[in-house]
Design an enzyme around this catalytic site. Structure first.
Site, PDB file in Angstrom:
ATOM      1  N   ASP A  10      -7.070   4.141  -4.572  1.00 16.77           N
ATOM      2  CA  ASP A  10      -7.721   3.985  -3.269  1.00 16.77           C
ATOM      3  C   ASP A  10      -8.355   5.360  -3.011  1.00 16.77           C
ATOM      4  O   ASP A  10      -8.601   6.113  -3.963  1.00 16.77           O
ATOM      5  CB  ASP A  10      -6.708   3.582  -2.180  1.00 16.77           C
TER       6      ASP A  10
ATOM      7  N   LYS B 147       0.876  -1.189   0.000  1.00 14.21           N
ATOM      8  CA  LYS B 147       0.000   0.000   0.000  1.00 14.21           C
ATOM      9  C   LYS B 147       0.903   1.225   0.000  1.00 14.21           C
ATOM     10  O   LYS B 147       2.034   1.168   0.468  1.00 14.21           O
ATOM     11  CB  LYS B 147      -0.876   0.032   1.261  1.00 14.21           C
TER      12      LYS B 147
HETATM   13  P1  NDP Z   1     -12.949   7.669  -3.044  1.00 15.94           P
HETATM   14  O1  NDP Z   1     -11.875   8.660  -2.812  1.00 15.94           O
HETATM   15  O2  NDP Z   1     -13.469   7.476  -4.401  1.00 15.94           O
HETATM   16  O3  NDP Z   1     -14.171   7.978  -2.095  1.00 15.94           O
HETATM   17  C1  NDP Z   1     -14.010   8.032  -0.704  1.00 15.94           C
HETATM   18  C2  NDP Z   1     -15.308   8.512  -0.093  1.00 15.94           C
HETATM   19  O4  NDP Z   1     -15.242   8.358   1.308  1.00 15.94           O
HETATM   20  C3  NDP Z   1     -15.572   9.978  -0.350  1.00 15.94           C
HETATM   21  O5  NDP Z   1     -16.942  10.182  -0.368  1.00 15.94           O
HETATM   22  C4  NDP Z   1     -14.925  10.628   0.862  1.00 15.94           C
HETATM   23  O6  NDP Z   1     -15.458  11.896   1.175  1.00 15.94           O
HETATM   24  C5  NDP Z   1     -15.266   9.646   1.952  1.00 15.94           C
HETATM   25  N1  NDP Z   1     -14.223   9.712   2.983  1.00 15.94           N
HETATM   26  C6  NDP Z   1     -12.910   9.495   2.812  1.00 15.94           C
HETATM   27  N2  NDP Z   1     -12.242   9.677   3.964  1.00 15.94           N
HETATM   28  C7  NDP Z   1     -13.158  10.031   4.853  1.00 15.94           C
HETATM   29  C8  NDP Z   1     -13.093  10.339   6.213  1.00 15.94           C
HETATM   30  N3  NDP Z   1     -11.923  10.339   6.873  1.00 15.94           N
HETATM   31  N4  NDP Z   1     -14.254  10.629   6.842  1.00 15.94           N
HETATM   32  C9  NDP Z   1     -15.434  10.620   6.162  1.00 15.94           C
HETATM   33  N5  NDP Z   1     -15.555  10.342   4.858  1.00 15.94           N
HETATM   34  C10 NDP Z   1     -14.441  10.043   4.221  1.00 15.94           C
HETATM   35  O7  NDP Z   1     -12.380   6.289  -2.456  1.00 15.94           O
HETATM   36  P2  NDP Z   1     -12.917   4.812  -2.697  1.00 15.94           P
HETATM   37  O8  NDP Z   1     -14.368   4.799  -2.952  1.00 15.94           O
HETATM   38  O9  NDP Z   1     -12.011   4.173  -3.683  1.00 15.94           O
HETATM   39  O10 NDP Z   1     -12.593   4.127  -1.300  1.00 15.94           O
HETATM   40  C11 NDP Z   1     -13.549   4.005  -0.247  1.00 15.94           C
HETATM   41  C12 NDP Z   1     -13.134   2.895   0.694  1.00 15.94           C
HETATM   42  O11 NDP Z   1     -13.055   1.662  -0.026  1.00 15.94           O
HETATM   43  C13 NDP Z   1     -11.755   3.056   1.347  1.00 15.94           C
HETATM   44  O12 NDP Z   1     -11.779   2.486   2.630  1.00 15.94           O
HETATM   45  C14 NDP Z   1     -10.853   2.209   0.436  1.00 15.94           C
HETATM   46  O13 NDP Z   1      -9.686   1.796   1.119  1.00 15.94           O
HETATM   47  C15 NDP Z   1     -11.785   1.052   0.143  1.00 15.94           C
HETATM   48  N6  NDP Z   1     -11.485   0.239  -1.037  1.00 15.94           N
HETATM   49  C16 NDP Z   1     -11.346   0.802  -2.274  1.00 15.94           C
HETATM   50  C17 NDP Z   1     -11.091   0.016  -3.375  1.00 15.94           C
HETATM   51  C18 NDP Z   1     -11.011   0.569  -4.740  1.00 15.94           C
HETATM   52  O14 NDP Z   1     -10.876  -0.222  -5.677  1.00 15.94           O
HETATM   53  N7  NDP Z   1     -11.124   1.856  -4.948  1.00 15.94           N
HETATM   54  C19 NDP Z   1     -10.892  -1.433  -3.228  1.00 15.94           C
HETATM   55  C20 NDP Z   1     -11.128  -1.931  -1.890  1.00 15.94           C
HETATM   56  C21 NDP Z   1     -11.385  -1.108  -0.858  1.00 15.94           C
HETATM   57  P3  NDP Z   1     -14.641  13.233   0.773  1.00 15.94           P
HETATM   58  O15 NDP Z   1     -14.870  13.374  -0.692  1.00 15.94           O
HETATM   59  O16 NDP Z   1     -15.245  14.297   1.581  1.00 15.94           O
HETATM   60  O17 NDP Z   1     -13.201  12.964   1.125  1.00 15.94           O
HETATM   61  O1  2IT Z   2      -7.949  -1.711  -0.829  1.00 13.85           O
HETATM   62  C1  2IT Z   2      -7.889  -2.206  -1.971  1.00 13.85           C
HETATM   63  O2  2IT Z   2      -8.013  -3.408  -2.161  1.00 13.85           O
HETATM   64  C2  2IT Z   2      -7.684  -1.287  -3.098  1.00 13.85           C
HETATM   65  N1  2IT Z   2      -7.657  -0.086  -2.904  1.00 13.85           N
HETATM   66  C3  2IT Z   2      -7.474  -1.840  -4.485  1.00 13.85           C
HETATM   67  C4  2IT Z   2      -6.049  -2.233  -4.671  1.00 13.85           C
HETATM   68  C5  2IT Z   2      -5.670  -2.672  -6.057  1.00 13.85           C
HETATM   69  O3  2IT Z   2      -4.487  -2.980  -6.228  1.00 13.85           O
HETATM   70  O4  2IT Z   2      -6.513  -2.717  -6.961  1.00 13.85           O
END
Ligand code: NDP
Ligand code: 2IT
Length: 444
Positions: free
Chosen positions: A164, A124
């Site tokens: 992420d 990461k």
């Molecule tokens: P994005 O940046 O696309 O969206 C994140 C969302 O969560 C935004 O709405 C953001 O609001 C909100 N957010 C982030 N940090 C905070 C915080 N500290 N408090 C409140 N709201 C918060 O990220 P993703 O959708 O990609 O990721 C969301 C979650 O999913 C994370 O935990 C990530 O690790 C996990 N994840 C993502 C994957 C991927 O493929 N993208 C794969 C597996 C897991 P704001 O815009 O205000 O920051």
């Molecule tokens: O938390 C996760 O699994 C991710 N943000 C996706 C990682 C990846 O390599 O696609």
């Protein structure tokens, strides 16, 4: 191995890393019994070798904003374990990023990736840079400066980053372009690339879709249909959006979304038209979720969390530790039957205890959100064979992988009373695969 002794030792060595210690404690508690059945593990000091990352890079990222000011951010990449494949895991850009958060994510990623059945190790990275409020040109300059430092440590067969929080298609593309220029090679070094330059169809959708596929498997064990279920979704980024997309397709009703400023609650349901608006708002205009409430005349709660509302199913899709013990109690008391984590470690240990004591369906992120990284793995495969699969092909593989992860959880997590402990199942299944690989490769 006694979990408490190991954790106490790690606490002494890493006293300021609560998220890392939280993630490690959960895994160790789950695996303690199976670990102790294998004296050869203890002899090889497998626990310390699994908890402590292979290596961590920390660097300064210097970039110039639109006003000409020189800015400095921290940059990190954690190469946690390459026991079963190249280091693999996303990059997070958020003001809260620190070593503890990235270490917890890299640790979890190692087991998650093992569950996908694909050959990927765990890693990461990220920065305390916040893309929020920055122009495209600023984001581009930051991404280029970040890769200028990181490029020498990554590569298609060594370490493959992806997106992420705060890193989506735009950021991956800027980082990919800079890597390509420095390396002088067009390789599949990052995943989540644009479709025109080596990306995979369904990768943007994969985490949200995968979470719903996992949820369907859980509901099936109880003979429950998803149709008509009211779903509380948090976040409004990549994972939240495609979670809603799949829910709508299946006839379920997403009723909430949030960002770091507050949440919206729309009891009528977020329809496809409203979701299209959210995608435009968040991915192009980069606005706030509050604007949804203004446009559609629904409730907005500044500073609140969606768990204060009532829903049949909870799909946390924002960030770590967003569901507290009290939120969990409220969810259970108001009839929530299932929690499936799109985010990484969104439930605190107290919340997990509440869900499991109430015997509701509860899937931890490392199982339920593994569809994102699994589809990254499929992107790596397509890059290697220099072919692109159709959406249908990738989606079918994703569904199969999520089913397989569910089966592994059932195999290792079913309790005497029949309750499926998905936390234990996921942790033990992931651990056993990584442990066997480490043991076979000798002391390194
Ligand atoms: P994005 O940046 O696309 O969206 C994140 C969302 O969560 C935004 O709405 C953001 O609001 C909100 N957010 C982030 N940090 C905070 C915080 N500290 N408090 C409140 N709201 C918060 O990220 P993703 O959708 O990609 O990721 C969301 C979650 O999913 C994370 O935990 C990530 O690790 C996990 N994840 C993502 C994957 C991927 O493929 N993208 C794969 C597996 C897991 P704001 O815009 O205000 O920051
Ligand atoms: O938390 C996760 O699994 C991710 N943000 C996706 C990682 C990846 O390599 O696609």
């Amino acid at each position: 191995m006694k979990t408490q002794e190991v954790v106490n030792d790690l606490k002494r060595r890493f006293p300021n890393e609560p998220e890392y210690l939280q993630a490690v404690t959960e895994v160790l508690e789950s695996i303690e019994d199976v670990y102790n059945e294998h004296p050869e593990f203890e002899k090889a000091n497998l626990i310390e070798r699994l908890c402590i990352s292979d290596r961590i890079f920390t660097f300064r990222v210097t970039w110039v904003d639109d006003k000409g000011k020189v800015n400095v951010n921290m940059g990190y990449r954690i190469q946690h374990s390459n026991a079963i494949g190249p280091y693999k895991g996303g990059i997070r850009y958020h003001s809260s990023v620190n070593l503890s958060i990235l270490k917890f994510l890299a640790f979890e990623q190692t087991f998650k990736n093992a569950l996908t059945t694909l050959p990927m190790g765990g890693g990461k990275g990220g920065s305390d840079f916040s893309p929020k409020g920055k122009s495209n040109a600023e984001v581009m300059r930051f991404c280029q400066a970040f890769i200028l430092e990181l490029w020498k440590h990554i590569g298609a067969d060594t370490d493959v980053p992806a997106g992420d929080i705060g890193v989506g298609g735009r950021e991956v593309a800027y980082m990919f372009g800079m890597y390509k220029k420095l390396q002088g090679e067009f390789t599949g070094v990052l995943t989540g690339k644009g479709i025109e330059f080596g990306g995979s169809l369904i990768r943007p959708e994969a985490t949200g879709y995968g979470n719903i596929y996992f949820l369907l498997e859980m509901l099936k064990t109880k003979g429950i249909s998803i149709k008509g279920k009211k779903c509380l979704v948090s976040g409004s980024g990549n994972v939240a959006q495609y979670t809603c997309d799949k829910l709508i397709e299946l006839g379920a009703i997403p009723v909430s979304l949030s960002d770091s400023d507050g949440y919206i609650y729309d009891p009528e349901g977020i329809t496809r038209e409203k979701l299209n608006y959210v995608m435009e708002l968040k991915n192009i205009e980069r606005g706030r979720i509050r604007e949804y409430a203004e446009k559609y005349g629904c409730k907005y709660v500044a500073g609140g969390r969606v768990w204060a509302e009532k829903g049949d199913i909870a799909l946390p899709s924002a960030t770590q530790n967003e569901i507290h013990g009290d939120d969990a109690k409220h969810l259970v008391e108001t009839g929530c039957i299932a929690v499936s984590e799109g985010a990484n470690m969104p439930s605190t240990p107290e919340a997990i205890e509440v869900f499991q004591k109430a015997r509701i369906l509860y899937a931890p992120g490392k199982a339920a959100n593994a569809g994102g990284v699994a589809t990254s793995g499929l992107e790596m495969t397509q890059n290697s064979i220099r072919l692109s699969w159709t959406s249908e092909e990738v989606d079918a593989k994703l569904q199969q992988i999520m089913k397989n992860i569910h089966e592994q959880c059932v195999k290792y997590g079913t309790q005497k009373d029949g309750y499926i402990d998905y936390v234990k199942g996921a942790n033990v299944a992931g651990f056993m695969k990584v442990a066997k690989a480490i043991m076979a490769q000798g002391v390194l």
